[in-house]
Design an enzyme around this catalytic site. Structure first.
Site, mmCIF file in Angstrom:
data_model
loop_
_atom_site.group_PDB
_atom_site.id
_atom_site.type_symbol
_atom_site.label_atom_id
_atom_site.label_comp_id
_atom_site.label_asym_id
_atom_site.label_seq_id
_atom_site.Cartn_x
_atom_site.Cartn_y
_atom_site.Cartn_z
ATOM 1 N N HIS A 67 4.274 -1.150 1.170
ATOM 2 C CA HIS A 67 2.884 -0.879 1.535
ATOM 3 C C HIS A 67 2.025 -0.898 0.274
ATOM 4 C CE1 HIS A 67 3.731 1.340 5.592
ATOM 5 N NE2 HIS A 67 4.458 0.253 5.457
ATOM 6 N N GLU A 69 -0.119 1.179 -0.900
ATOM 7 C CA GLU A 69 -0.134 2.431 -1.655
ATOM 8 C C GLU A 69 1.119 2.587 -2.510
ATOM 9 O OE1 GLU A 69 -0.501 1.911 1.642
ATOM 10 O OE2 GLU A 69 -1.272 3.724 2.594
ATOM 11 N N CYS A 97 -0.078 5.979 6.116
ATOM 12 C CA CYS A 97 0.948 6.405 7.061
ATOM 13 C C CYS A 97 1.675 7.622 6.471
ATOM 14 C CB CYS A 97 1.938 5.266 7.318
ATOM 15 S SG CYS A 97 2.980 4.866 5.882
#
Length: 169
Positions: A67, A69, A97
């Site tokens: 992801h 991040e 998430c």
């Protein structure tokens, strides 16, 4: 200043600086879209210094943890030579998430600014909010809404194109 990472500043940036960094995260999201990835981008910043950036790479790397991040946090930790990102701010185009929210807390990021809410997987406002529990040993300040319209539009356009392309085949 943080004693473990003296380069880290705990001063909050101005609105103009916040916008500048979110625009950079947005640019990362555009790169993801161009690569056929879900258009999410992130940057980690301390003061006026970019520490790391990333965009979704799940498909390219065939990695469920790739992801935006996670990639930005990893790059920032590599830049500093430390996993402790105290005093840093993470700018992200979509609400994190659960995995990414957890990584933010574990990295001890001081502040997280996200653009659009994620009604299906958002772990800081939408589905659940894991930022509040008293049991956490580190608390991250969470802000939302900066460039939300632009980031939402990018995501919607991406998924609309994906649906159109799948209908044509």
């Amino acid at each position: 200043m943080d004693r473990l990472n003296p380069e880290m500043s705990t001063n909050h940036p101005s609105q103009e600086e916040d916008l500048r960094w979110m625009q950079m995260a947005y640019d990362e999201a555009v790169l993801a879209s161009e690569e056929g990835e879900v258009p999410v981008g992130a940057v980690v910043v301390s003061g006026s210094r970019l520490l790391g950036r990333g965009h979704n790479r799940n498909e390219a790397l065939q990695d469920p943890t790739a992801h935006a991040e996670i990639l930005a946090i990893t790059a920032a930790a590599n830049t500093l030579g430390s996993w402790r990102l105290e005093g840093a701010t993470l700018y992200i185009t979509l609400e994190p998430c659960l995995m990414c929210a957890g990584a933010t807390f574990l990295a001890r990021i001081e502040r997280l600014v996200f653009a659009a809410r994620d009604p299906k997987r958002g772990a800081l406002r939408s589905v659940i909010d894991v930022s509040e529990p008293e049991a956490l040993n580190h608390h991250t300040e969470v802000e939302e809404g900066l460039m939300a319209e632009e980031c939402s539009h990018l995501l919607k356009s991406f998924f609309e194109k994906l649906r159109r392309d799948s209908e044509e085949t």
